[in-house]
Write a protein that holds these residues in place. Sequence first.
Motif, PDB file in Angstrom:
ATOM      1  N   THR A   5       0.835  -1.191   0.000  1.00  0.00           N
ATOM      2  CA  THR A   5       0.000   0.000   0.000  1.00  0.00           C
ATOM      3  C   THR A   5       0.873   1.246   0.000  1.00  0.00           C
ATOM      4  N   VAL A   6       0.469   2.225  -0.792  1.00  0.00           N
ATOM      5  CA  VAL A   6       1.179   3.495  -0.873  1.00  0.00           C
ATOM      6  C   VAL A   6       0.152   4.607  -0.747  1.00  0.00           C
ATOM      7  N   ARG A  27      -4.906   0.978 -13.201  1.00  0.00           N
ATOM      8  CA  ARG A  27      -4.154   1.890 -12.334  1.00  0.00           C
ATOM      9  C   ARG A  27      -2.938   1.167 -11.771  1.00  0.00           C
ATOM     10  N   SER A  28      -3.129  -0.061 -11.374  1.00  0.00           N
ATOM     11  CA  SER A  28      -2.042  -0.843 -10.797  1.00  0.00           C
ATOM     12  C   SER A  28      -0.901  -1.025 -11.793  1.00  0.00           C
ATOM     13  N   TYR A  29      -1.226  -1.321 -13.051  1.00  0.00           N
ATOM     14  CA  TYR A  29      -0.202  -1.513 -14.072  1.00  0.00           C
ATOM     15  C   TYR A  29       0.609  -0.236 -14.260  1.00  0.00           C
ATOM     16  N   VAL A  30      -0.105   0.896 -14.396  1.00  0.00           N
ATOM     17  CA  VAL A  30       0.579   2.171 -14.637  1.00  0.00           C
ATOM     18  C   VAL A  30       1.449   2.539 -13.436  1.00  0.00           C
ATOM     19  N   GLN A  33       4.544   0.291 -13.394  1.00  0.00           N
ATOM     20  CA  GLN A  33       5.473   0.693 -14.453  1.00  0.00           C
ATOM     21  C   GLN A  33       6.235   1.957 -14.040  1.00  0.00           C
ATOM     22  N   ALA A  34       5.522   2.905 -13.435  1.00  0.00           N
ATOM     23  CA  ALA A  34       6.162   4.141 -12.982  1.00  0.00           C
ATOM     24  C   ALA A  34       7.216   3.844 -11.918  1.00  0.00           C
ATOM     25  N   ILE A  35       6.909   2.949 -11.004  1.00  0.00           N
ATOM     26  CA  ILE A  35       7.868   2.594  -9.954  1.00  0.00           C
ATOM     27  C   ILE A  35       9.081   1.899 -10.565  1.00  0.00           C
ATOM     28  N   GLU A  36       8.849   0.977 -11.492  1.00  0.00           N
ATOM     29  CA  GLU A  36       9.962   0.282 -12.150  1.00  0.00           C
ATOM     30  C   GLU A  36      10.859   1.276 -12.885  1.00  0.00           C
ATOM     31  N   TYR A  38      11.221   4.495 -12.281  1.00  0.00           N
ATOM     32  CA  TYR A  38      11.900   5.325 -11.278  1.00  0.00           C
ATOM     33  C   TYR A  38      13.093   4.581 -10.684  1.00  0.00           C
ATOM     34  N   VAL A  39      12.878   3.342 -10.293  1.00  0.00           N
ATOM     35  CA  VAL A  39      13.952   2.558  -9.670  1.00  0.00           C
ATOM     36  C   VAL A  39      15.106   2.374 -10.655  1.00  0.00           C
ATOM     37  N   ALA A  40      14.807   2.056 -11.896  1.00  0.00           N
ATOM     38  CA  ALA A  40      15.859   1.868 -12.902  1.00  0.00           C
ATOM     39  C   ALA A  40      16.642   3.157 -13.119  1.00  0.00           C
ATOM     40  N   ARG A  41      15.941   4.276 -13.211  1.00  0.00           N
ATOM     41  CA  ARG A  41      16.599   5.570 -13.419  1.00  0.00           C
ATOM     42  C   ARG A  41      17.484   5.938 -12.226  1.00  0.00           C
ATOM     43  N   GLU A  42      16.989   5.737 -11.020  1.00  0.00           N
ATOM     44  CA  GLU A  42      17.765   6.062  -9.825  1.00  0.00           C
ATOM     45  C   GLU A  42      18.988   5.153  -9.702  1.00  0.00           C
ATOM     46  N   GLU A  43      18.825   3.860 -10.011  1.00  0.00           N
ATOM     47  CA  GLU A  43      19.963   2.941  -9.972  1.00  0.00           C
ATOM     48  C   GLU A  43      21.038   3.389 -10.954  1.00  0.00           C
TER      49      GLU A  43
END
Length: 79
Positions: A5-6, A27-30, A33-36, A38-43
């Motif tokens: 939950t967020v 909504r869950s898919y979008v 995808q946004a979290i994935e 973000y994580v890839a960009r930050e890494e």
Amino acid sequence: MTAFTVRIPDETVNRLDQLAEKLDRSRSYVAAQAIEDYVAREEWQLAEIEAGLAEAKRSDFADDRDVAAVVGKYVKSRK
């Protein structure tokens, strides 16, 4: 896959829902995808920073000629 939950501001949820509708996705898919993304960009960014710090620690810097070559690719000389 794990669910969690967020808490997100209502306005952001509305925007997320609008995107999901336009993309014909849930909504869950979008959100996932946004979290994935973000994580890839930050890494990537953190890895680049760490690599730059390691280069600096080794005193591995560009010399004047290297910098001039890069700048020369993007700046027209005035002759």
